[in-house]
Design a protein around this motif. Structure first.
Motif, PDB file in Angstrom:
ATOM      1  N   CYS A   1       0.827  -1.220   0.000  1.00  0.00           N
ATOM      2  CA  CYS A   1       0.000   0.000   0.000  1.00  0.00           C
ATOM      3  C   CYS A   1       0.858   1.266   0.000  1.00  0.00           C
ATOM      4  N   LYS A   2       2.113   1.145   0.400  1.00  0.00           N
ATOM      5  CA  LYS A   2       2.988   2.324   0.496  1.00  0.00           C
ATOM      6  C   LYS A   2       3.938   2.476  -0.699  1.00  0.00           C
ATOM      7  N   ARG A   3       3.788   1.651  -1.734  1.00  0.00           N
ATOM      8  CA  ARG A   3       4.669   1.765  -2.901  1.00  0.00           C
ATOM      9  C   ARG A   3       4.300   3.008  -3.704  1.00  0.00           C
ATOM     10  N   PRO A   4       5.291   3.618  -4.364  1.00  0.00           N
ATOM     11  CA  PRO A   4       5.047   4.851  -5.141  1.00  0.00           C
ATOM     12  C   PRO A   4       4.546   4.563  -6.567  1.00  0.00           C
TER      13      PRO A   4
ATOM     14  N   VAL B   1      -7.223  -5.272   0.578  1.00  0.00           N
ATOM     15  CA  VAL B   1      -8.298  -6.261   0.532  1.00  0.00           C
ATOM     16  C   VAL B   1      -8.031  -7.224   1.676  1.00  0.00           C
ATOM     17  N   GLU B   2      -8.980  -7.308   2.610  1.00  0.00           N
ATOM     18  CA  GLU B   2      -8.754  -8.102   3.815  1.00  0.00           C
ATOM     19  C   GLU B   2      -8.785  -9.606   3.562  1.00  0.00           C
ATOM     20  N   GLY B   3      -9.539 -10.049   2.570  1.00  0.00           N
ATOM     21  CA  GLY B   3      -9.530 -11.459   2.197  1.00  0.00           C
ATOM     22  C   GLY B   3     -10.202 -12.366   3.202  1.00  0.00           C
ATOM     23  N   PRO B   4      -9.914 -13.656   3.213  1.00  0.00           N
ATOM     24  CA  PRO B   4      -8.835 -14.258   2.453  1.00  0.00           C
ATOM     25  C   PRO B   4      -9.188 -14.415   0.967  1.00  0.00           C
ATOM     26  N   PRO B   5      -8.217 -14.387   0.087  1.00  0.00           N
ATOM     27  CA  PRO B   5      -6.821 -14.066   0.372  1.00  0.00           C
ATOM     28  C   PRO B   5      -6.635 -12.561   0.584  1.00  0.00           C
ATOM     29  N   ARG B   6      -5.691 -12.246   1.420  1.00  0.00           N
ATOM     30  CA  ARG B   6      -5.319 -10.853   1.701  1.00  0.00           C
ATOM     31  C   ARG B   6      -4.666 -10.276   0.452  1.00  0.00           C
ATOM     32  N   GLY B   7      -4.719  -8.964   0.282  1.00  0.00           N
ATOM     33  CA  GLY B   7      -4.065  -8.368  -0.875  1.00  0.00           C
ATOM     34  C   GLY B   7      -4.280  -6.875  -0.972  1.00  0.00           C
ATOM     35  N   VAL B   8      -4.017  -6.369  -2.170  1.00  0.00           N
ATOM     36  CA  VAL B   8      -4.184  -4.954  -2.482  1.00  0.00           C
ATOM     37  C   VAL B   8      -4.747  -4.878  -3.895  1.00  0.00           C
ATOM     38  N   GLU B   9      -5.718  -3.980  -4.090  1.00  0.00           N
ATOM     39  CA  GLU B   9      -6.228  -3.700  -5.437  1.00  0.00           C
ATOM     40  C   GLU B   9      -5.734  -2.329  -5.855  1.00  0.00           C
TER      41      GLU B   9
ATOM     42  N   GLY C   1      -7.157  -2.540 -13.760  1.00  0.00           N
ATOM     43  CA  GLY C   1      -6.157  -2.368 -12.720  1.00  0.00           C
ATOM     44  C   GLY C   1      -5.417  -3.665 -12.450  1.00  0.00           C
ATOM     45  N   LEU C   2      -4.812  -3.729 -11.279  1.00  0.00           N
ATOM     46  CA  LEU C   2      -4.037  -4.905 -10.873  1.00  0.00           C
ATOM     47  C   LEU C   2      -4.461  -5.347  -9.486  1.00  0.00           C
ATOM     48  N   ARG C   3      -4.383  -6.649  -9.259  1.00  0.00           N
ATOM     49  CA  ARG C   3      -4.591  -7.210  -7.920  1.00  0.00           C
ATOM     50  C   ARG C   3      -3.273  -7.801  -7.460  1.00  0.00           C
ATOM     51  N   PHE C   4      -2.934  -7.527  -6.229  1.00  0.00           N
ATOM     52  CA  PHE C   4      -1.769  -8.113  -5.582  1.00  0.00           C
ATOM     53  C   PHE C   4      -2.331  -9.091  -4.558  1.00  0.00           C
ATOM     54  N   ILE C   5      -2.162 -10.375  -4.804  1.00  0.00           N
ATOM     55  CA  ILE C   5      -2.745 -11.413  -3.960  1.00  0.00           C
ATOM     56  C   ILE C   5      -1.638 -12.039  -3.118  1.00  0.00           C
ATOM     57  N   ILE C   6      -1.822 -12.017  -1.804  1.00  0.00           N
ATOM     58  CA  ILE C   6      -0.820 -12.536  -0.878  1.00  0.00           C
ATOM     59  C   ILE C   6      -1.290 -13.883  -0.343  1.00  0.00           C
ATOM     60  N   ASP C   7      -0.499 -14.921  -0.587  1.00  0.00           N
ATOM     61  CA  ASP C   7      -0.788 -16.243  -0.007  1.00  0.00           C
ATOM     62  C   ASP C   7       0.147 -16.420   1.180  1.00  0.00           C
TER      63      ASP C   7
END
Length: 162
Positions: free
Chosen positions: A60-63, A78-86, A103-109
């Motif tokens: 979330c803090k990337r430029p 995105v709280e998930g599961p799976p957790r991530g960032v949209e 856009g892009l989804r960043f999905i954290i496993d």
């Protein structure tokens, strides 16, 4: 027993089967279950000692605006599961088009604390024009940012790009 007739070779029946052209597999279109939607994977990162909430906060803090300074965008955890960032690309809404332009989804496993992964996938909802340049710019930014990923968040074990 092959027979020669007027300079032609008669091949055995098994050798005369029609040859079908093989369809080339698409470049890294791995189906990912995200609320029943399949998305294209743009980047897969294997991580060791993963702190899922820490990685989400880091993402979330990337430029992102450095990669695409004129592209309006918004990023949301995105709280998930799976957790991530949209990361949603924005546009001025009109009568026929909404305000989101893919856009892009960043999905954290982070189901296994020793090994985890980060998938970056394409979100094509609302897209009228493909965003290949924008997607590539964001993936490039994430790759350079991963070089500075704090060890308390995770260690990069492998990076797979299509």
């Amino acid at each position: 027993a092959h027979a020669h007739h007027a300079g032609q070779l008669s091949l055995p029946r098994a050798a005369t089967l029609p040859i079908r052209a093989r369809a080339r597999p698409p470049i890294c279109t791995v189906p990912v279950d995200i609320g029943g939607l399949a998305s294209d994977v743009l980047l897969q990162v294997t991580l060791r000692q993963l702190d899922g909430p820490g990685l989400q906060d880091w993402l979330c803090k990337r430029p992102y605006s450095l990669a695409l300074p004129v592209q309006p965008m918004v990023w949301l955890p995105v709280e998930g599961p799976p957790r991530g960032v949209e990361l949603r690309f924005r546009r001025k809404p009109s009568d026929e088009k909404g305000g989101t332009d893919g856009g892009l989804r960043f999905i954290i496993d982070d189901s296994d604390a020793r090994h985890g992964s980060l998938l970056v996938t394409r979100m094509s909802e609302g897209q009228y024009i493909a965003k290949a340049y924008s997607e590539k710019a964001i993936v490039k930014l994430i790759l350079s940012e991963l070089e500075r990923l704090p060890v308390e968040v995770a260690e990069v074990a492998a990076v797979l790009r299509p």
